[in-house]
Structure formats: structure tokens, C-alpha cells
Write an enzyme that holds these catalytic residues in place. Sequence first.
Site, PDB file in Angstrom:
ATOM      1  N   SER A  13       2.391  -0.034  -4.802  1.00 23.28           N
ATOM      2  CA  SER A  13       2.966   1.265  -5.425  1.00 23.28           C
ATOM      3  C   SER A  13       3.677   0.906  -6.914  1.00 23.28           C
ATOM      4  O   SER A  13       3.709   1.766  -7.531  1.00 23.28           O
ATOM      5  CB  SER A  13       4.075   1.473  -4.511  1.00 23.28           C
TER       6      SER A  13
ATOM      7  N   LYS B  21       1.610   2.857  -9.229  1.00 19.92           N
ATOM      8  CA  LYS B  21       2.119   4.346  -9.414  1.00 19.92           C
ATOM      9  C   LYS B  21       2.370   4.399 -11.065  1.00 19.92           C
ATOM     10  O   LYS B  21       2.526   5.812 -11.499  1.00 19.92           O
ATOM     11  CB  LYS B  21       2.875   4.722  -8.424  1.00 19.92           C
TER      12      LYS B  21
ATOM     13  N   TYR C  20      -7.094   5.661  -5.455  1.00 24.06           N
ATOM     14  CA  TYR C  20      -5.314   5.396  -5.341  1.00 24.06           C
ATOM     15  C   TYR C  20      -5.499   3.839  -4.576  1.00 24.06           C
ATOM     16  O   TYR C  20      -4.773   3.088  -4.906  1.00 24.06           O
ATOM     17  CB  TYR C  20      -4.991   6.407  -4.416  1.00 24.06           C
TER      18      TYR C  20
ATOM     19  N   TYR D 207      11.609   3.876  -3.379  1.00 26.28           N
ATOM     20  CA  TYR D 207      11.488   4.582  -2.130  1.00 26.28           C
ATOM     21  C   TYR D 207      12.815   5.350  -1.861  1.00 26.28           C
ATOM     22  O   TYR D 207      13.520   5.871  -2.777  1.00 26.28           O
ATOM     23  CB  TYR D 207      11.245   3.716  -0.909  1.00 26.28           C
TER      24      TYR D 207
ATOM     25  N   VAL E 209       4.950  -2.567  -1.900  1.00 26.40           N
ATOM     26  CA  VAL E 209       4.811  -3.035  -0.561  1.00 26.40           C
ATOM     27  C   VAL E 209       4.400  -4.530  -0.421  1.00 26.40           C
ATOM     28  O   VAL E 209       4.566  -5.457   0.550  1.00 26.40           O
ATOM     29  CB  VAL E 209       4.292  -2.516   0.942  1.00 26.40           C
TER      30      VAL E 209
HETATM   31  N1  GLU Z   1      -1.115   0.988  -0.899  1.00 26.12           N
HETATM   32  C1  GLU Z   1       0.002   1.108  -0.146  1.00 26.12           C
HETATM   33  C2  GLU Z   1       0.131   2.494   0.711  1.00 26.12           C
HETATM   34  O1  GLU Z   1      -0.338   3.537   0.164  1.00 26.12           O
HETATM   35  C3  GLU Z   1       1.357   1.218  -1.064  1.00 26.12           C
HETATM   36  C4  GLU Z   1       2.532   1.565  -0.547  1.00 26.12           C
HETATM   37  C5  GLU Z   1       3.690   0.994  -1.452  1.00 26.12           C
HETATM   38  O2  GLU Z   1       3.477  -0.039  -2.120  1.00 26.12           O
HETATM   39  O3  GLU Z   1       4.609   1.533  -1.333  1.00 26.12           O
HETATM   40  O4  GLU Z   1       0.629   2.529   1.913  1.00 26.12           O
END
Ligand code: GLU
Length: 303
Positions: A61, A64, A186, A238, A256
Amino acid sequence: MQSQLDEIVATIRSEPATGEVASYIPELAHADPNLLAISAIDLSGKQFSAGDVEHSFTLQSVSKAFSLALALEIHGPLVFNKVGYEPTGNPFFSMLPLESEQGKPRNPFVNSGAIAVSGMIPGDTRQESYEKFLKFLTKLSDGQQFRLDEPTYTSESETGFRNRAMANFLKQYGWIEDVDLAVETYFMHCSTLINTDQLARLGLFLANRGVDPITGNRILDESSCRAIVTLMTTCGTYDYAGRVAIEIGLPCKSGVSGGILAIVPGKMSIAAFSPRLGTHGNSEAGMRMLQLLSEELELSIFQ
Ligand code: GLU
């Protein structure tokens, strides 16, 4: 700074480890849980690091923040016609607010928002679109090369049913055009390999109002940069962003695989990594390292 980072790593290594390595993406479960690294780079380009700095992990993430930066470079504030600015209070994978809000993602850092942002990066194929993302990372790091971790990408793509469901949902409401293109791109962003030295370098423009302080190149306009840093503060960790604001006091984006990017506006960019996650999905040791550093150097933007 170097001795502070060394001490922080030694302190964390001496404490009992807490948290669990993510396993919902099967490939992530193979990570060595005891890896620990932290890097910092200041606006003059001085870089300091401690721990397992040479170890590469996938962005997950944390990507992002960079896909949002790229979308803002291409489309400017129009990006926010398709994703909002508000925290959700729900986990990153939640589909809850989508139902009641015509499928519009609340912010670019929940999965639905990041899938919508990925759909805004032009390209007729996933490779073409992903190439643009990699080129952008190369530009941010003044020439470093990055690549996909194929096993992680395959693992995510084979098991990402929920993300694919979200992408279908977004398509139903017209927020994205091509479900496969948006969701696979993504997954590719998330599966990009990085180490903490590289991650800190990538984030440096965010600490300097959108200008790379080393090359002097403007990467993003000031207001786009401010939007990213602000969203990192309110939505970057989060449904734990309130605690992070109190305990660390820095805009952060976590992932994650255990990576965290933290920005100290006007001063430096910091990257931490350790794979064991707390219940909200943030690296336990990574957060603790940032907390210790923030306390020692009085870095909180809320002092
Ligand atoms: N590729 C992970 C997912 O889509 C990223 C989630 C994350 O790092 O928060 O679940």
C-alpha cells in the site's frame, strides 16, 4: 542521526517481537519476520540507515502514495472527482462506504480508491500502464531502476478476489473503465520491489513541497503535494491514523509487507520496514522505530 538510528534498531531488536506477518497474500507469508530496517534522507541529500537495509520488500500500500502522485501529475485536481478525501474508519479492504456513496471511493489510500487511481494512469495494456509507474519512480529517485516481483504479483492476482470485486463495483458505477486493467495495474504497483534507502529517497519530494531538493526538479505542484501529505496524515495508516498522529505525529503511508514511509515536512523523508503487522495492518516494529525517532528528534508536526 546515524548513532540514533543504530540505537533505535538495537533497542527494537532487544524488545520482544509482536505482530504477525501478513499471509492473506500467500507470497507475503514467506517473509523473514525478524527483518528490521530504517533509513532517513534529509533535504541536503544526507542519507542514514540502520538494520537490514539491503533487503528488498514489495511496496504494497505504500505504492498508493506514488500512484496518487503520478495521477495528480497527469490529471491534476480532476483526480478528486473520482476519489474523495475523507477517512473511512474501516479497514483498507472494506466495501462498506462504497454501497451508500454511489461506489465512489472515500479516499485514494483505501484499496477501492487506489484501484480507481490506478485506472487513471494511461496505457492500453497493464504493462504499458505499469511502465509509466516505474518511469515515475525512476524520476523521483533521480535515475534508480525498479522492477516487479513476479511471485508476489502472481500471488496477489490469483487470490485478489475482494479487490477484483471492488473493481467490478467501481465499474458498475462508472468510476473506472476497464476492470482488469485497473485491478492488475494496482496489483503490479503493490508488487514493486524496494528497500528502505530507496523508499526514503522516493518520498523526499513530499518533504519539500513537491520539489526534489537534490536535483532541484519540480515533481508536483505544491497543492497536489500538500494533498498527498495531508491524506497520509489522515488516511495513510488504515483505521489507525489517529493513534499514529498522536504517537508519531508525521504523515505516514504503510503497507502490508511491513514498509512505512514517513514525511517530516521541510526536513526529511524516513522509511521503516519490518514484516510483523499489528491488528490494523501496520508494521509493529516499523511504527515503534518511527515513534522513538520522532520523540528523540521532536519531529511531530503537532508539537
Ligand atoms: N496489495 C495489497 C492488497 O490489495 C495491499 C494492501 C496494503 O498494503 O494495505 O490487499
